[in-house]
Design a protein around this motif. Structure first.
Motif, PDB file in Angstrom:
ATOM      1  N   VAL A  32     -21.840 -28.210  15.786  1.00  0.00           N
ATOM      2  CA  VAL A  32     -21.503 -29.377  16.051  1.00  0.00           C
ATOM      3  C   VAL A  32     -22.213 -28.529  17.948  1.00  0.00           C
ATOM      4  O   VAL A  32     -21.760 -27.354  18.143  1.00  0.00           O
ATOM      5  N   ILE A 108     -15.495 -30.067  10.118  1.00  0.00           N
ATOM      6  CA  ILE A 108     -15.879 -30.350  11.424  1.00  0.00           C
ATOM      7  C   ILE A 108     -15.106 -30.897  12.373  1.00  0.00           C
ATOM      8  O   ILE A 108     -15.355 -30.487  13.640  1.00  0.00           O
ATOM      9  N   LEU A 109     -14.145 -31.910  12.150  1.00  0.00           N
ATOM     10  CA  LEU A 109     -13.769 -31.877  12.854  1.00  0.00           C
ATOM     11  C   LEU A 109     -13.224 -30.912  13.621  1.00  0.00           C
ATOM     12  O   LEU A 109     -12.241 -31.338  14.856  1.00  0.00           O
ATOM     13  N   ALA A 112     -14.847 -29.201  15.620  1.00  0.00           N
ATOM     14  CA  ALA A 112     -14.572 -29.897  17.073  1.00  0.00           C
ATOM     15  C   ALA A 112     -14.145 -29.715  17.502  1.00  0.00           C
ATOM     16  O   ALA A 112     -13.895 -29.464  19.446  1.00  0.00           O
ATOM     17  N   GLU A 173     -23.991 -38.508  13.400  1.00  0.00           N
ATOM     18  CA  GLU A 173     -22.734 -38.173  12.920  1.00  0.00           C
ATOM     19  C   GLU A 173     -21.693 -36.757  13.838  1.00  0.00           C
ATOM     20  O   GLU A 173     -21.526 -37.051  13.824  1.00  0.00           O
ATOM     21  N   LYS A 174     -23.350 -36.179  13.955  1.00  0.00           N
ATOM     22  CA  LYS A 174     -23.488 -34.847  14.802  1.00  0.00           C
ATOM     23  C   LYS A 174     -23.114 -34.878  16.283  1.00  0.00           C
ATOM     24  O   LYS A 174     -22.469 -34.197  17.327  1.00  0.00           O
ATOM     25  N   TYR A 177     -19.175 -36.149  16.767  1.00  0.00           N
ATOM     26  CA  TYR A 177     -18.803 -34.919  16.919  1.00  0.00           C
ATOM     27  C   TYR A 177     -19.163 -34.323  17.642  1.00  0.00           C
ATOM     28  O   TYR A 177     -17.424 -33.473  18.276  1.00  0.00           O
ATOM     29  N   THR A 178     -20.245 -34.080  18.158  1.00  0.00           N
ATOM     30  CA  THR A 178     -20.249 -33.803  20.112  1.00  0.00           C
ATOM     31  C   THR A 178     -19.677 -34.528  21.107  1.00  0.00           C
ATOM     32  O   THR A 178     -18.877 -33.569  21.861  1.00  0.00           O
ATOM     33  N   VAL A 180     -16.683 -35.943  20.992  1.00  0.00           N
ATOM     34  CA  VAL A 180     -15.263 -35.259  20.362  1.00  0.00           C
ATOM     35  C   VAL A 180     -15.046 -33.772  21.245  1.00  0.00           C
ATOM     36  O   VAL A 180     -13.775 -33.552  22.290  1.00  0.00           O
ATOM     37  N   THR A 181     -15.914 -33.096  21.036  1.00  0.00           N
ATOM     38  CA  THR A 181     -16.126 -31.749  21.802  1.00  0.00           C
ATOM     39  C   THR A 181     -15.757 -32.310  23.253  1.00  0.00           C
ATOM     40  O   THR A 181     -15.142 -31.225  23.926  1.00  0.00           O
TER      41      THR A 181
END
Length: 280
Positions: A32, A108-109, A112, A173-174, A177-178, A180-181
């Motif tokens: 991420v 992964i969540l 992130a 998908e990555k 999630y980026t 989200v970060t």
């Protein structure tokens, strides 16, 4: 003021440590991406590692990217701000090299979110004490002054390029999630320190000339001086008006305390500025 500067250095060290922990224990293991130059360095490190037989450290790439930006910031933003920002970059590079990359969670969540929160705490306190984590912050500030547009516009544009590049190269998908970060870190930073607001400082002082020289020596800002008189004492004073960003508030307060501890200062939030927002 020595103790004040010492505390500022300690905050920068703490912020750099949190940045490195966020990257090496959460974001990098999960692929991420961070925001700003850290995200660019992270993306470049992965691309170079994938297409070449060499493994290129993200920490060294981050330092390399920030060298020209530090020179630009020294000339266009302010010396003290740039020195502490580059110190933050050096320390982040150091901590990135000594903290092992280790996956604490396979979710992964969680990576992130927690990576974004830890990163934001480090960045937020660094900003609050009159420095930054370098890179994109300085570039956005210089562009903002040149074009007289909000810093946030450039921050969003440059971060969007990182997200799109990550999505194209390594899957959407990555990239999501980026996002989200980035959202998590932005909310936390805003709670600690609102990054993109402009402020107007109105200063009533007996040492107008000395204070003006001190401000100009450390901040790249114009000042309007207005003759003033105390209503009770009839004493002649100087009223100075200066528009700054929240990045510069710490340094301005320190300068005023050093030159005229008895000065009266009123800090007002400024919604917009029309005209030149810099010192020519």
């Amino acid at each position: 003021m020595f103790w004040l500067q010492t505390k500022k250095v300690m905050v920068v060290i703490f912020g750099a440590l949190l940045n490195a922990i966020s990257m090496n224990l959460f974001l990098i293991p999960a692929n991420v991406y961070s925001s700003g130059f850290a995200g660019i360095a992270q993306l470049l490190s992965k691309v170079l590692t994938d297409i070449s037989p060499f493994s290129v450290s993200m920490g060294y790439l981050l330092l390399f990217l920030n060298i020209p930006v530090a020179i630009l910031g020294w000339k266009k933003v302010g010396k003290s701000f740039t020195v502490f920002s580059f110190m933050s970059v050096l320390l982040t590079t150091f901590f990135l090299e000594i903290i092992p990359i280790k996956e604490l969670s396979h979710d992964i969540l969680l990576n992130a979110v927690f990576g974004g929160v830890i990163l934001a705490v480090g960045v937020g306190f660094t900003l609050k004490w009159g420095a930054s984590t370098g890179g994109l912050d300085i570039v956005a500030m210089v562009l903002s002054r040149a074009k007289d547009k909000p810093v946030g516009t450039y921050m969003f544009t440059l971060n969007a390029i990182i997200i799109l590049t990550a999505g194209i190269l390594y899957g959407w998908e990555k990239a999501l999630y980026t996002l989200v970060t980035l959202y998590t870190s932005t909310r936390v930073i805003d709670a600690i320190h609102t990054r993109h607001e402009k402020l107007t400082a109105i200063i009533i002082t007996r040492n107008g000339e000395d204070l003006k020289k001190a401000i100009h020596s450390q901040l790249v800002r114009g000042i309007t001086t207005i003759p003033a008189k105390g209503a009770y004492t009839n004493e002649t004073k100087d009223m100075m008006m200066i528009v700054i960003t929240r990045y510069e508030l710490f340094d301005l307060e320190r300068i005023i305390k050093e030159v005229d501890p008895n000065a009266f200062t009123n800090i007002i939030e400024t919604s917009s500025v029309v005209g030149f927002f810099r010192r020519d």
